[in-house]
Motif scaffolding. Structure first.
Motif, short mmCIF file in Angstrom:
data_model
loop_
_atom_site.label_atom_id
_atom_site.label_comp_id
_atom_site.label_asym_id
_atom_site.label_seq_id
_atom_site.Cartn_x
_atom_site.Cartn_y
_atom_site.Cartn_z
N ALA A 277 31.85 37.06 47.46
CA ALA A 277 31.54 38.25 46.63
C ALA A 277 32.50 38.28 45.45
O ALA A 277 32.57 37.31 44.71
N ASP A 278 33.27 39.36 45.27
CA ASP A 278 34.18 39.44 44.12
C ASP A 278 35.62 39.11 44.50
O ASP A 278 36.53 39.27 43.68
N ASP A 279 35.87 38.66 45.72
CA ASP A 279 37.20 38.19 46.14
C ASP A 279 37.20 36.67 46.11
O ASP A 279 36.31 36.03 46.70
N PHE A 280 38.18 36.08 45.46
CA PHE A 280 38.22 34.62 45.44
C PHE A 280 39.65 34.11 45.47
O PHE A 280 40.61 34.84 45.16
N VAL A 281 39.78 32.85 45.87
CA VAL A 281 41.06 32.18 46.03
C VAL A 281 41.02 30.88 45.26
O VAL A 281 40.03 30.15 45.32
N ILE A 282 42.09 30.60 44.53
CA ILE A 282 42.23 29.33 43.81
C ILE A 282 43.56 28.71 44.21
O ILE A 282 44.61 29.35 44.08
N THR A 283 43.52 27.48 44.72
CA THR A 283 44.75 26.80 45.12
C THR A 283 45.27 25.96 43.97
O THR A 283 44.53 25.59 43.05
N GLY A 284 46.54 25.63 44.03
CA GLY A 284 47.16 24.81 42.99
C GLY A 284 48.43 24.16 43.49
O GLY A 284 49.09 24.66 44.41
#
Length: 574
Positions: A277-284
């Protein structure tokens, strides 16, 4: 196209007689065929063909009937809009189908209601009228194949055949190895549904823009006053989650263009994306890269759609500190250098919220019979445990069971303040098999039999690894039909564990409803039907039972002479 139109006309002529006589199997067949063609045209980039097929679908009787069926069977079927109208009778549903016309259509304002959020604030919901809901459901049938074909691969919220478990498993896949990303940006969009730009939606969503604009500009009524809507889509509208997904799709492609998708580039930057939905995770790989390169890129992407990040909820965290996502905690622990292990467990906040709800339910049932307490708590306990059954949750389940036992002991003590602990234990608890201190009682059924009710433990639920959906799989591609059928079988078998009758019937029928020939799933629901009624001497044996969709079950009883699509041994029309 001519053949499809004729089929719809034939179905319409039958439906004018009565809602219960609609041939649902034919409706599903017509809509499914058109949806597959829309998805193929979208994949080929033939937008004119997409528009033509969408027009055909939204003007077909089959799609209109399925749209009305959806809004009259979902959880909000008894919640009216500003006109106070619900469609609860077959006559109203049949009339509703006839009212689904594009010409002269003008939606009514939304009815604004507020529901509490976890942080204590209130979330505004906009409740459309039944007609507006049905029109949205109708156009969603035509829009969904487009949305699924163009969606980000690692987007899992409000999409058919995808779930929170797929999102969590994706995070496990990209974070589990020793050389995986060490930093995570937890992102949240500020008022996503309320702030999506209307101009972007009207210019980029492949649907009937005239109807879409009317929905977006319908306004809402709050405490008797009419307010305009200048931005956003209503939380409460059937089509709103798909519109929000379309607005957010493309971010994963943008990150791949910037940081690459090849293995060498993935090892260099470790940038991976996962959204629900409108929650997201981006790894780095580096904190500075997420702060100085990824975050500005995300902000620019969102700004073009009228959205912005919530600074309150957006933060960059090291994997050793862990982060919460969808009610679960993802954290990498160090067990002696250089060994590290990624563990995903129920989040402390989620556990506390669940236990608070259990304690509140027990308090409200302080004067209720023990059987009612058990019947109220069991679905809550099993539902929560089943949600967390795919992660490291065994220890948490045991702790939760102990806290529930303590709450029930206090419940029993309040009822008998003058009794001893031994008396209370003998009255409400027992040792059954290998389980001790089991909260249980006997209950008399309608046919005079005595059955024993046991409080279920969260630890009764077995831990099993979830198999993530394939990234490229989408339900409107015929090439994945067998793949989704196999996944559905596994899902239904797990959900029906412990319910021997339902599981046996579902397997025997190969998951199909004999009346309409469509799949029986957790979403469609199911009813048990006696082939020979009890009035005529029928029994509750497996041979006399069959699973039907709820609507098909009602359709059969109102029209016993209805011909079933799949013959069942022992069933006759007499």
């Amino acid at each position: 196209m001519t053949v499809l139109t004729k089929v719809d006309m034939d179905a319409a002529s039958v439906a004018t007689e009565e809602w219960r006589s609609i041939n649902w199997a034919k409706c599903h067949e017509v809509v499914r065929r058109l949806q597959v063609r829309i998805a193929k045209a979208t994949s080929d980039g033939d937008l004119r063909r997409v528009k033509a097929l969408q027009w055909l679908l939204t003007h077909s009787f089959s799609a209109k009937a399925l749209a009305v069926r959806r809004v009259t069977e979902n959880q909000g079927k008894n919640t009216p809009g500003v006109d106070g109208v619900t469609w609860s009778t077959p006559e109203a549903k049949t009339a509703g189908i006839q009212d689904l016309k594009r010409r002269g259509y003008q939606p009514q304002p939304l009815r604004r209601v507020y529901i509490p959020k976890a942080n204590g604030k209130l979330r505004p919901l906009g409740i459309p009228t039944m007609t507006d809901r049905a029109i949205q459901a109708l156009h969603l049938l035509a829009l969904l194949p487009v949305a699924e074909t163009t969606a980000d691969w690692n987007s899992y919220g409000f999409r058919p055949e995808r779930s929170t478990h797929d999102a969590i498993e994706q995070l496990f896949c990209v974070l589990r190895s020793r050389g995986s990303a060490q930093w995570v940006m937890e992102a949240d969009i500020k008022g996503c549904f309320d702030n999506i730009g209307h101009s972007w939606l009207l210019g980029n969503v492949l649907t009937d823009t005239s109807v879409l604009e009317k929905w977006l500009k319908a306004g809402y009524i709050d405490k008797g006053e009419l307010f305009p809507t200048e931005a956003g889509t209503p939380q409460g509208g059937i089509i709103s989650p798909t519109l929000a997904n379309l607005a957010l799709d493309g971010l994963e492609d943008l990150l791949e263009q910037k940081f690459g998708s090849s293995r060498s580039q993935a090892r260099k930057y470790q940038v991976h994306f996962c959204r629900y939905a409108d929650d997201f995770v981006i790894t780095g790989k580096l904190q500075e890269m997420l702060e100085n390169e990824v975050k500005p890129l995300v902000k620019e992407f969102l700004a073009s759609r009228g959205l912005e990040l919530s600074e309150e909820k957006t933060k960059i965290t090291h994997i050793s500190e862990g982060f919460d996502f969808l009610g679960q905690n993802v954290r990498k622990y160090r067990f002696g250098k250089p060994n590290t292990k990624l563990l995903i467990t129920p989040s402390n906040k989620n556990v506390q919220t669940f236990l608070d709800g259990i304690r509140e339910a027990i308090h409200e049932l302080r004067s209720a019979k023990q059987a009612h307490v058990i019947e109220t708590l069991n679905p809550k306990i099993l539902g929560w445990a089943n949600y967390h059954r795919h992660i490291v949750a065994k220890d948490t389940f045991s702790k939760v069971d102990h806290e529930i036992w303590r709450a029930l002991w206090r419940w029993a003590e309040r009822r008998h303040p003058s009794k001893s602990g031994r008396w209370i234990h003998d009255r409400y608890f027992d040792e059954i098999g290998e389980r001790r201190h089991v909260f249980n009682c006997w209950k008399k059924t309608e046919d005079g039999k005595q059955i024993r009710l046991l409080l279920r433990n969260a630890s009764d639920v077995k831990i099993s690894r979830h198999v993530k959906i394939r990234d490229e799989a989408q339900p409107f591609d015929p090439a994945f039909e067998e793949y989704f059928e196999n996944r559905l079988t596994v899902k239904m078998v797990k959900s029906l564990e412990g319910r021997r009758t339902l599981l046996y019937l579902w397997k025997t029928q190969k998951g199909l409803c004999p009346v309409c020939g469509e799949l029986i799933t957790g979403i469609t629901g199911r009813n048990i039907h006696h082939l020979v009624s009890k009035e005529r001497g029928g029994t509750d044996s497996f041979l006399n039972l069959v699973l039907l969709h709820p609507v098909c079950h009602r359709q059969h009883h109102s029209n016993p002479g209805l011909k079933w699509r799949i013959p069942v041994e022992g069933y006759t029309l007499t």
